[in-house]
Scaffold this motif. Structure first.
Motif, PDB file in Angstrom:
ATOM      1  N   LEU A 119      26.988  -8.205 -13.826  1.00  0.00           N
ATOM      2  CA  LEU A 119      27.392  -7.560 -15.068  1.00  0.00           C
ATOM      3  C   LEU A 119      28.515  -8.352 -15.721  1.00  0.00           C
ATOM      4  N   ALA A 120      28.320  -8.714 -16.984  1.00  0.00           N
ATOM      5  CA  ALA A 120      29.359  -9.366 -17.775  1.00  0.00           C
ATOM      6  C   ALA A 120      30.072  -8.300 -18.594  1.00  0.00           C
ATOM      7  N   VAL A 138      25.508 -12.185 -27.549  1.00  0.00           N
ATOM      8  CA  VAL A 138      25.113 -11.120 -26.634  1.00  0.00           C
ATOM      9  C   VAL A 138      26.347 -10.248 -26.413  1.00  0.00           C
ATOM     10  N   GLY A 139      26.288  -9.013 -26.872  1.00  0.00           N
ATOM     11  CA  GLY A 139      27.415  -8.109 -26.716  1.00  0.00           C
ATOM     12  C   GLY A 139      27.618  -7.708 -25.266  1.00  0.00           C
ATOM     13  N   THR A 140      28.854  -7.407 -24.932  1.00  0.00           N
ATOM     14  CA  THR A 140      29.174  -6.984 -23.561  1.00  0.00           C
ATOM     15  C   THR A 140      29.751  -5.569 -23.592  1.00  0.00           C
ATOM     16  N   PRO A 141      29.593  -4.815 -22.490  1.00  0.00           N
ATOM     17  CA  PRO A 141      29.003  -5.233 -21.203  1.00  0.00           C
ATOM     18  C   PRO A 141      27.498  -5.468 -21.309  1.00  0.00           C
ATOM     19  N   ALA A 142      27.035  -6.425 -20.506  1.00  0.00           N
ATOM     20  CA  ALA A 142      25.619  -6.779 -20.497  1.00  0.00           C
ATOM     21  C   ALA A 142      25.264  -7.382 -19.143  1.00  0.00           C
ATOM     22  N   GLU A 143      24.030  -7.193 -18.758  1.00  0.00           N
ATOM     23  CA  GLU A 143      23.551  -7.784 -17.501  1.00  0.00           C
ATOM     24  C   GLU A 143      23.107  -9.213 -17.753  1.00  0.00           C
ATOM     25  N   VAL A 144      23.586 -10.123 -16.922  1.00  0.00           N
ATOM     26  CA  VAL A 144      23.191 -11.528 -16.988  1.00  0.00           C
ATOM     27  C   VAL A 144      22.341 -11.829 -15.762  1.00  0.00           C
ATOM     28  N   SER A 145      21.184 -12.411 -15.980  1.00  0.00           N
ATOM     29  CA  SER A 145      20.247 -12.666 -14.884  1.00  0.00           C
ATOM     30  C   SER A 145      19.746 -14.105 -14.926  1.00  0.00           C
ATOM     31  N   LEU A 146      19.529 -14.667 -13.735  1.00  0.00           N
ATOM     32  CA  LEU A 146      18.962 -16.009 -13.648  1.00  0.00           C
ATOM     33  C   LEU A 146      17.516 -16.058 -14.116  1.00  0.00           C
ATOM     34  N   LYS A 147      16.904 -14.891 -14.256  1.00  0.00           N
ATOM     35  CA  LYS A 147      15.501 -14.842 -14.672  1.00  0.00           C
ATOM     36  C   LYS A 147      15.291 -15.337 -16.099  1.00  0.00           C
ATOM     37  N   MET A 168      29.407 -18.150 -12.754  1.00  0.00           N
ATOM     38  CA  MET A 168      28.119 -18.581 -12.230  1.00  0.00           C
ATOM     39  C   MET A 168      27.952 -18.188 -10.770  1.00  0.00           C
ATOM     40  N   ASP A 169      29.033 -18.282  -9.992  1.00  0.00           N
ATOM     41  CA  ASP A 169      28.946 -17.958  -8.564  1.00  0.00           C
ATOM     42  C   ASP A 169      28.510 -16.516  -8.334  1.00  0.00           C
ATOM     43  N   SER A 170      28.841 -15.630  -9.263  1.00  0.00           N
ATOM     44  CA  SER A 170      28.498 -14.218  -9.085  1.00  0.00           C
ATOM     45  C   SER A 170      27.004 -13.959  -9.257  1.00  0.00           C
ATOM     46  N   LEU A 171      26.257 -14.963  -9.747  1.00  0.00           N
ATOM     47  CA  LEU A 171      24.805 -14.803  -9.933  1.00  0.00           C
ATOM     48  C   LEU A 171      24.020 -15.249  -8.706  1.00  0.00           C
ATOM     49  N   TYR A 172      24.680 -15.950  -7.801  1.00  0.00           N
ATOM     50  CA  TYR A 172      23.973 -16.459  -6.628  1.00  0.00           C
ATOM     51  C   TYR A 172      23.943 -15.390  -5.539  1.00  0.00           C
ATOM     52  N   ASN A 173      23.211 -14.338  -5.838  1.00  0.00           N
ATOM     53  CA  ASN A 173      23.007 -13.264  -4.877  1.00  0.00           C
ATOM     54  C   ASN A 173      21.514 -12.970  -4.791  1.00  0.00           C
ATOM     55  N   GLN A 180      13.340 -27.580  -2.773  1.00  0.00           N
ATOM     56  CA  GLN A 180      13.500 -28.514  -3.871  1.00  0.00           C
ATOM     57  C   GLN A 180      14.344 -27.860  -4.964  1.00  0.00           C
ATOM     58  N   TYR A 181      15.009 -28.702  -5.730  1.00  0.00           N
ATOM     59  CA  TYR A 181      15.831 -28.197  -6.828  1.00  0.00           C
ATOM     60  C   TYR A 181      15.199 -28.612  -8.153  1.00  0.00           C
ATOM     61  N   THR A 182      15.026 -27.634  -9.009  1.00  0.00           N
ATOM     62  CA  THR A 182      14.417 -27.858 -10.317  1.00  0.00           C
ATOM     63  C   THR A 182      15.425 -27.498 -11.407  1.00  0.00           C
ATOM     64  N   GLN A 183      15.470 -28.295 -12.448  1.00  0.00           N
ATOM     65  CA  GLN A 183      16.395 -28.041 -13.547  1.00  0.00           C
ATOM     66  C   GLN A 183      15.746 -27.140 -14.590  1.00  0.00           C
ATOM     67  N   TYR A 184      16.504 -26.137 -15.010  1.00  0.00           N
ATOM     68  CA  TYR A 184      16.043 -25.194 -16.022  1.00  0.00           C
ATOM     69  C   TYR A 184      17.087 -25.106 -17.140  1.00  0.00           C
ATOM     70  N   PRO A 185      16.661 -24.809 -18.358  1.00  0.00           N
ATOM     71  CA  PRO A 185      17.646 -24.589 -19.426  1.00  0.00           C
ATOM     72  C   PRO A 185      18.453 -23.323 -19.153  1.00  0.00           C
ATOM     73  N   TRP A 186      19.767 -23.423 -19.311  1.00  0.00           N
ATOM     74  CA  TRP A 186      20.641 -22.287 -19.068  1.00  0.00           C
ATOM     75  C   TRP A 186      21.291 -21.903 -20.397  1.00  0.00           C
ATOM     76  N   PHE A 187      20.795 -20.830 -20.989  1.00  0.00           N
ATOM     77  CA  PHE A 187      21.153 -20.482 -22.366  1.00  0.00           C
ATOM     78  C   PHE A 187      22.600 -20.021 -22.511  1.00  0.00           C
ATOM     79  N   TYR A 188      23.260 -19.709 -21.408  1.00  0.00           N
ATOM     80  CA  TYR A 188      24.661 -19.293 -21.475  1.00  0.00           C
ATOM     81  C   TYR A 188      25.624 -20.471 -21.282  1.00  0.00           C
ATOM     82  N   ALA A 189      25.082 -21.680 -21.261  1.00  0.00           N
ATOM     83  CA  ALA A 189      25.908 -22.887 -21.134  1.00  0.00           C
ATOM     84  C   ALA A 189      25.631 -23.801 -22.331  1.00  0.00           C
TER      85      ALA A 189
END
Length: 557
Positions: A290-291, A391-400, A279-284, A334-343
């Motif tokens: 890339l996974a 989701v097959g890898t390698p694959a790009e994972v995005s917060l979007k 998860m930390d690698s997405l906070y850029n 502000q912090y908003t909660q969103y569904p995270w499909f990889y969790a």
């Protein structure tokens, strides 16, 4: 007159005989349909082994709603069963907030001990008041004490539902606590290090919990390179090895050490990330990364044992949320909660005692486990929901992806991917009929029957840190303020693998508690009072009048 006197003497004699016999012969009858008050053979055995006074302080006392009264009653009746079996068990119910002047000080002292209170609303005919309840007990024997949670955490559940689940858990919770404080530690747990596993502070809460029941310590595999046979000899002194999220490949010598530990009867819990993604690698700035597959050189071992962890990610509609910053930076953030499909939020469906009656468990970037055909018995403990896909890898994972709203129809024919599997049986060595990485005079192709649990996510055992970099409770997410059942799941895994007396099986006990419907009670409050209070009194009054009338009529003649 003589006949009446004779009857009185006979009645008194019978009562004396019954009381004397009752002093020497003890028998209780459980007339409940679910045998709620019948202790299991395991419980009876553990309770009977208590040889010195064991004290249980229950803090569930005070003014609180009916659901908590029900929990209090069930707790008291269970402890009475324990005391009836062994007089060394002494319990009392205490109201920690009885002294209003020291209320704040008491609450703070309880918090420091990890006894978190619960705020409940007491509703009496529309009048609501807030009360603080401590649904905890403390079991003490000699200089050893252990906390007993009486109310299970269940996200989204009503208090009544929590109480039902908690009552099912009571016998196991108390018997386990009695077992911990009354018996000396015997089993040893090794936390394997040397291949980039989780840092000590990230599994600190888990280690702390395990210490209550077992000896636990680190075991590094670095020494294998110089003296593999000696390393194996020392590892065999342990009963369970935990491999928590390794990130570096294992050498063949290290694999042989772990393999022979298992073949010689050792147990193991593998928490393996087959895909390199954090998860930390997405906070850029771009919110992407890339996974890609992670090669730990363990595939041939798992294949031999009867499973395969695929290098894919599970995308699940039944998931846990993440909190993302929205708005401008600074004080207006502000912090908003969103569904995270990889969790995935994994709700157990198996009846195995490891996961029976557990709440949701949080996974993060989990991979599917494929059971293979061999002689090893495999039990799928946890699996993703029916609305999940790979989701097959390698694959790009995005917060979007938090803005996406996938349709359930897109997941038809997929889902239910295993993420935690229990393997039991007589394992065959991965080096069977192969050249050994190092010579070992104790090497065996097959050995004692053993057990192992494979979990396809290393973060299941990982606790977060607070602002002072101190470990938080395992399963607690400080960003969403949710508490998941990760800790209970991991402890159940350890207890199942090391439990020789079958204590873990008590968790499968089902209790059917009748709970009043509050809305119906409030809607018919007066009628309910008449039925429960007035009618019994009226029946007694009528009986008394009729009995008096008949008695006068009989003796007036």
């Amino acid at each position: 007159m003589k006949n009446n006197f004779k009857k009185i003497l006979i009645t008194i004699g019978i009562l004396v005989i019954v009381n004397v016999a009752g002093h020497f012969v003890f028998k209780r009858f459980d007339l409940t349909a679910d045998n709620r008050y019948t202790l299991s053979e395991t419980s009876l055995k553990i309770v009977a082994e208590v040889k010195e006074p064991l004290y249980i302080d229950v803090f569930l006392e005070g003014n609180f709603p009916g659901e908590f009264k029900k929990l209090q009653t069930e707790t008291q009746q269970l402890l009475e069963e324990f005391k009836a079996e062994n007089s060394n068990i002494i319990f009392q119910f205490v109201n920690p907030l009885e002294n209003e002047d020291d209320k704040e000080k008491t609450i703070q002292s309880f918090l420091e001990r990890g006894l978190t209170p619960v705020n409940v609303t007491v509703n009496d005919k529309g009048q609501q008041t807030q009360e603080v309840v401590f649904p905890w007990a403390v079991t003490t024997c000699g200089n050893r004490s252990v906390k007993v949670p009486l109310l299970k955490n269940m996200m989204g559940a009503s208090t009544a539902e929590k109480v039902v689940s908690s009552v099912q858990h009571l016998e196991y919770a108390f018997v386990n606590a009695i077992n911990v404080v009354a018996k000396t530690k015997q089993k040893k747990v090794a936390v394997i290090q040397g291949n980039g596993e989780l840092h000590d502070i990230l599994i600190a809460d888990f280690v702390k919990s395990v210490k209550d029941n077992y000896y636990i310590g680190p075991f590094t595999l670095d020494s294998v390179a110089k003296s593999p046979a000696e390393s194996l000899k020392y590892l065999k002194k342990y009963d369970l090895a935990i491999i928590a999220k390794p990130t570096e490949a294992f050498s063949d010598e290290e694999k042989q050490v772990l393999d022979q530990f298992l073949i010689h009867g050792g147990k193991a819990i593998w928490l393996v990330d087959q895909v390199n993604m954090e998860m930390d690698s997405l906070y850029n700035e771009g919110g992407t990364n890339l996974a890609f597959p992670r090669d730990l050189n363990l595939n041939d071992m798992f294949f031999k044992y009867g499973i395969r962890i695929k290098p894919d990610l599970i995308f699940d509609l039944q998931n846990t949320p993440i909190a993302l910053a929205t708005g401008d930076q600074g004080s207006s953030t502000q912090y908003t909660q969103y569904p995270w499909f990889y969790a995935p939020m994994i709700y157990p469906t198996s009846k195995n005692p490891i996961v029976s009656n557990l709440d949701g468990i949080k996974f993060q970037f989990a991979s599917p486990i494929e059971p293979l055909k061999n002689d090893i018995q495999k039990t799928v403990l946890l699996q993703s929901s029916q609305y999940s896909r790979l989701v097959g890898t390698p694959a790009e994972v995005s917060l979007k992806i938090v803005s996406e709203r996938p349709e359930q129809k897109d997941f038809a024919g997929r889902g239910n991917y295993p993420v935690a599997v229990l393997l039991e049986g007589q394992f065959h060595s991965v080096y069977e009929n192969r050249v050994l990485p190092f010579q070992d005079g104790t090497f065996k192709n097959t050995g004692k029957a053993s057990k192992m649990i494979v979990i396809s996510d290393g973060d299941v055992i990982k606790n977060q840190l607070d602002k002072n970099f101190q470990p938080l409770e395992l399963g607690y997410d400080k960003w969403t303020n949710n508490l998941y059942a990760n800790k209970e799941f991991m402890m159940n895994c350890v207890n199942y693998l090391l439990d020789d007396n079958g204590l873990i099986n008590i968790r499968s006990k089902e209790v059917d508690l009748p709970i009043l419907d509050k809305e119906k009670v409030y809607a018919n409050y007066t009628q309910s009072q008449v039925i429960t209070v007035a009618v019994p009194i009226a029946i007694l009054l009528v009986f008394g009048i009729v009995f008096t009338f008949l008695r006068k009529r009989k003796y007036s003649k």
